[in-house]
Design a protein around this motif. Structure first.
Motif, PDB file in Angstrom:
ATOM      1  N   THR A  28      -0.733   7.949  14.702  1.00 37.25           N
ATOM      2  CA  THR A  28       0.157   7.756  13.562  1.00 37.25           C
ATOM      3  C   THR A  28      -0.443   8.468  12.356  1.00 37.25           C
ATOM      4  N   ARG A  77       4.831  -7.507   3.216  1.00 35.46           N
ATOM      5  CA  ARG A  77       4.059  -7.026   4.358  1.00 35.46           C
ATOM      6  C   ARG A  77       4.844  -7.295   5.630  1.00 35.46           C
ATOM      7  N   ILE A  78       5.364  -6.205   6.206  1.00 36.89           N
ATOM      8  CA  ILE A  78       6.267  -6.308   7.349  1.00 36.89           C
ATOM      9  C   ILE A  78       5.603  -6.973   8.545  1.00 36.89           C
ATOM     10  N   ALA A  79       4.347  -6.620   8.833  1.00 36.21           N
ATOM     11  CA  ALA A  79       3.682  -7.154  10.024  1.00 36.21           C
ATOM     12  C   ALA A  79       3.598  -8.674  10.001  1.00 36.21           C
ATOM     13  N   ASN A  80       3.458  -9.245   8.805  1.00 33.75           N
ATOM     14  CA  ASN A  80       3.330 -10.698   8.670  1.00 33.75           C
ATOM     15  C   ASN A  80       4.585 -11.364   8.134  1.00 33.75           C
ATOM     16  N   HIS A  81       5.622 -10.579   7.838  1.00 35.88           N
ATOM     17  CA  HIS A  81       6.902 -11.108   7.345  1.00 35.88           C
ATOM     18  C   HIS A  81       6.720 -12.027   6.146  1.00 35.88           C
ATOM     19  N   GLU A 154       8.661  -0.620   2.125  1.00 30.06           N
ATOM     20  CA  GLU A 154       8.498  -2.063   2.238  1.00 30.06           C
ATOM     21  C   GLU A 154       8.774  -2.757   0.905  1.00 30.06           C
ATOM     22  N   ASP A 179      -4.975 -11.960   0.752  1.00 32.83           N
ATOM     23  CA  ASP A 179      -5.346 -10.624   1.191  1.00 32.83           C
ATOM     24  C   ASP A 179      -6.857 -10.464   1.058  1.00 32.83           C
TER      25      ASP A 179
END
Length: 198
Positions: A28, A77-81, A154, A179
């Motif tokens: 990526t 934060r998309i990964a953790n919604h 995001e 964080d």
């Protein structure tokens, strides 16, 4: 409990395992994932997956105004919604972008400030069990407001909250700020960073 150290700690002593093969299985813009095979005299063969960060290190900036306020960025934060409150932070866009350059860019883009003074005060491994990612923490002072930029899909236009360092410290203690890079920097800042002012 004994208070003696019987062997000095050496992080660079020989590895107890031997790497046999490594295959990149994901690529990526930000990181790659490697599938790695090892051998150990104790357990024999085994495999692991590792995240390899591209383009150098991640940075975070503890930027402190003259009246002891710091900018915190609202990030989705998309990964953790979930939404988080974080210090301005980010990673290099190219292999040649140095950590200080990233810090200068991210403070401007995300928080809307330029700083007269920057000092790196910490560097840590984020998740050493499966990632090569390091984060450099910078202390920035002599702040001047500048125009902010849109920072990504995001959170296309994140809000910036200016809070006192004492309030940020309480937000770490009560779990509002969760964080890791922000927690480390704020806790260190609460202990005192005045000696880093140039």
């Amino acid at each position: 409990m004994a208070d003696k150290t019987f062997r000095p700690f050496d992080p660079w002593r020989p590895s107890p395992v031997k790497e046999i093969s490594r295959d990149q299985i994901v690529e990526t813009h930000y990181f790659n994932v490697d599938h790695v095979a090892f051998e150990s005299s104790q357990v024999g063969s085994f495999e692991r997956y590792f995240i390899h960060e591209n383009n150098g290190e991640t940075v975070a900036i503890l930027a402190v105004t003259d009246d002891m306020k710091i900018p915190l960025i609202e990030q989705y934060r998309i990964a953790n919604h979930r939404w988080t409150l974080e210090l301005p932070a980010g990673h290099a866009n190219t292999p040649s972008e140095r950590p200080l350059d990233v810090a200068i860019r991210k403070l401007r883009e995300e928080a809307g400030f330029e700083a007269k003074h920057y000092a790196q005060f910490s560097r840590f491994l984020n998740t050493p069990g499966y990632s090569t990612q390091h984060t450099c923490l910078f202390y920035a002072t002599g702040l001047t407001p500048v125009s902010r930029e849109d920072i990504g899909p995001e959170s296309p236009r994140s809000n910036v909250r200016m809070v006192s360092l004492d309030d940020a410290y309480q937000m770490v203690l009560n779990g509002t700020i969760c964080d890791a890079k922000s927690m480390i920097a704020i806790l260190r800042g609460h202990m005192g960073l005045r000696d880093l002012d140039a």
